[in-house]
Structures are given as C-alpha cells and as structure tokens.
Scaffold this motif. Structure first.
Motif, short mmCIF file in Angstrom:
data_model
loop_
_atom_site.label_atom_id
_atom_site.label_comp_id
_atom_site.label_asym_id
_atom_site.label_seq_id
_atom_site.Cartn_x
_atom_site.Cartn_y
_atom_site.Cartn_z
N ARG A 76 -15.15 7.86 -35.57
CA ARG A 76 -16.43 7.19 -35.37
C ARG A 76 -17.42 8.15 -34.73
NH1 ARG A 76 -17.46 2.03 -35.68
NH2 ARG A 76 -18.73 2.12 -33.80
N VAL A 77 -17.90 9.09 -35.52
CA VAL A 77 -18.84 10.10 -35.05
C VAL A 77 -20.11 9.97 -35.87
CG1 VAL A 77 -19.25 12.58 -34.84
CG2 VAL A 77 -16.97 11.66 -34.43
N VAL A 78 -21.23 10.04 -35.19
CA VAL A 78 -22.52 10.01 -35.87
C VAL A 78 -23.21 11.33 -35.57
CG1 VAL A 78 -24.75 8.86 -36.04
CG2 VAL A 78 -22.69 7.51 -35.66
N VAL A 79 -23.79 11.94 -36.59
CA VAL A 79 -24.45 13.23 -36.44
C VAL A 79 -25.95 13.04 -36.30
CG1 VAL A 79 -24.92 15.42 -37.58
CG2 VAL A 79 -22.65 14.41 -37.73
N LEU A 80 -26.52 13.70 -35.31
CA LEU A 80 -27.96 13.72 -35.13
C LEU A 80 -28.44 15.13 -35.40
CD1 LEU A 80 -30.68 12.51 -34.31
CD2 LEU A 80 -30.10 13.05 -31.94
N HIS A 81 -29.23 15.31 -36.42
CA HIS A 81 -29.83 16.61 -36.72
C HIS A 81 -31.09 16.73 -35.86
CE1 HIS A 81 -27.21 17.28 -40.20
NE2 HIS A 81 -27.33 15.98 -40.40
N LEU A 82 -31.02 17.57 -34.82
CA LEU A 82 -32.12 17.65 -33.85
C LEU A 82 -33.42 18.10 -34.49
CD1 LEU A 82 -30.23 19.10 -30.77
CD2 LEU A 82 -30.94 16.74 -31.19
N ASP A 83 -33.34 19.05 -35.42
CA ASP A 83 -34.57 19.51 -36.08
C ASP A 83 -35.19 18.39 -36.90
OD1 ASP A 83 -32.35 19.68 -37.75
OD2 ASP A 83 -33.10 21.41 -38.85
N MET A 84 -34.37 17.57 -37.52
CA MET A 84 -34.88 16.43 -38.28
C MET A 84 -35.46 15.38 -37.34
SD MET A 84 -32.94 13.96 -41.01
CE MET A 84 -32.39 15.36 -41.95
N ALA A 85 -34.77 15.13 -36.23
CA ALA A 85 -35.24 14.14 -35.25
C ALA A 85 -36.62 14.52 -34.71
CB ALA A 85 -34.24 14.01 -34.12
N GLU A 86 -36.87 15.81 -34.54
CA GLU A 86 -38.18 16.26 -34.05
C GLU A 86 -39.28 15.95 -35.06
OE1 GLU A 86 -37.74 20.41 -33.20
OE2 GLU A 86 -36.52 20.03 -31.42
N LYS A 87 -38.95 15.99 -36.34
CA LYS A 87 -39.96 15.76 -37.38
C LYS A 87 -40.15 14.30 -37.75
CE LYS A 87 -39.86 20.21 -39.66
NZ LYS A 87 -39.77 20.94 -40.92
N ILE A 88 -39.06 13.52 -37.77
CA ILE A 88 -39.17 12.15 -38.29
C ILE A 88 -38.86 11.07 -37.27
CG2 ILE A 88 -38.67 12.95 -40.63
CD1 ILE A 88 -35.90 11.62 -40.38
N GLY A 89 -38.31 11.44 -36.11
CA GLY A 89 -37.92 10.47 -35.10
C GLY A 89 -36.41 10.44 -34.93
N ARG A 90 -35.96 10.17 -33.70
CA ARG A 90 -34.53 10.22 -33.40
C ARG A 90 -33.74 9.13 -34.12
NH1 ARG A 90 -32.90 8.64 -27.64
NH2 ARG A 90 -33.28 6.69 -28.67
#
Length: 146
Positions: free
Chosen positions: A8-22
């Motif tokens: 049960r792991v969820v990946v957060l792409h930090l560069d994507m989060a900066e552009k589109i929201g966390r």
C-alpha cells in the motif's frame, strides 16, 4: 527505516505536484496505476472507474477532496471523466488520463498496455513491445507499488 505494508504505497511526483497540485498529482498517479491494469476500452481510450469515496480510501483523503482534485485535473485538461455505464441510478465516473497534455507539461507519460487496441487510440495507448512505448522510447519512469 520505516516499516509498513509495502503493498500500500502511493507515489507523489514532487515535480508534478509543483505544477498541478499535490492532491491532483496523487490522484493522477493513482489513476495511472489503475489504467495500467484495466481492460476497459471505450471511445478510443482506456478507462478506469471508481467512486470518489473509493479513490479517497485509496489515497487517505475525503471524497470531497477527491471531487475537488478531479475537477481541477479536468479543468487543467489532464483527465477526462464520464459516465460510461448508461444507468441513471449509477453515478460512478470513469476516468482516463490525457497523456498528451502531460507530455506538453514536460513529463514522460503514457499507458503501457498489454491488450489489443484499435488504431483510434493514441500511439501512447497502444501496447508496448519489449519495454518500448508507442513512441519508440524506453520506459524508465512511472513505477508504482500499491
């Protein structure tokens, strides 16, 4: 080391989060995860369906948060949402990612499928061959465990 359920792991792409929201990046990654495993093909693309409550359970947030994040992704042109089932009582939405828009934002993105796909599908939605996406480039990103 932090221990836990590695399934049960969820990946957060930090560069994507900066552009589109966390939360938008988390939801998009989760949709991408399930699109890799779906057989549901309609209207020229692959779709995955879930209720907002189920997306929320998977990501550990409320259904209202999912509703806002999905609306934001749709406004940004990154996902499509529709009701494919045709039953008035069933309000479950189906989701598909607009991989071309993600590529326009500078991300390597595309569905790696293993199913027969019609010529109407974008080349990125066609099955991979020997680890190569429909554009001929090797896949070296977007790994995720749930």
């Amino acid at each position: 080391m932090i221990g836990g359920d590695n399934r049960r792991v969820v990946v957060l792409h930090l560069d994507m989060a900066e552009k589109i929201g966390r939360l938008e990046a988390l939801l998009l990654s989760q949709i991408d995860y399930w699109l890799e495993r779906t057989h549901h093909f309609a209207r020229g693309r692959f779709w995955v369906y879930n209720t907002e409550a189920e997306w929320g359970r998977q990501l550990g947030v409320s259904a209202a948060s999912i509703k806002r994040a999905a609306a934001s992704l749709e406004r940004q042109g990154l996902i499509l949402r529709t009701r494919l089932n045709g039953k008035a009582y069933d309000r479950t939405l189906s989701y598909s990612i607009c991989y071309e828009k993600l590529r326009d934002l500078g991300f390597r993105a595309g569905r790696r499928g293993f199913f027969g796909v019609t010529e109407k599908a974008d080349s990125w939605d066609r099955p991979e061959e020997d680890g190569v996406f429909g554009d001929g480039q090797e896949d070296k990103s977007w790994a995720m465990e749930i």
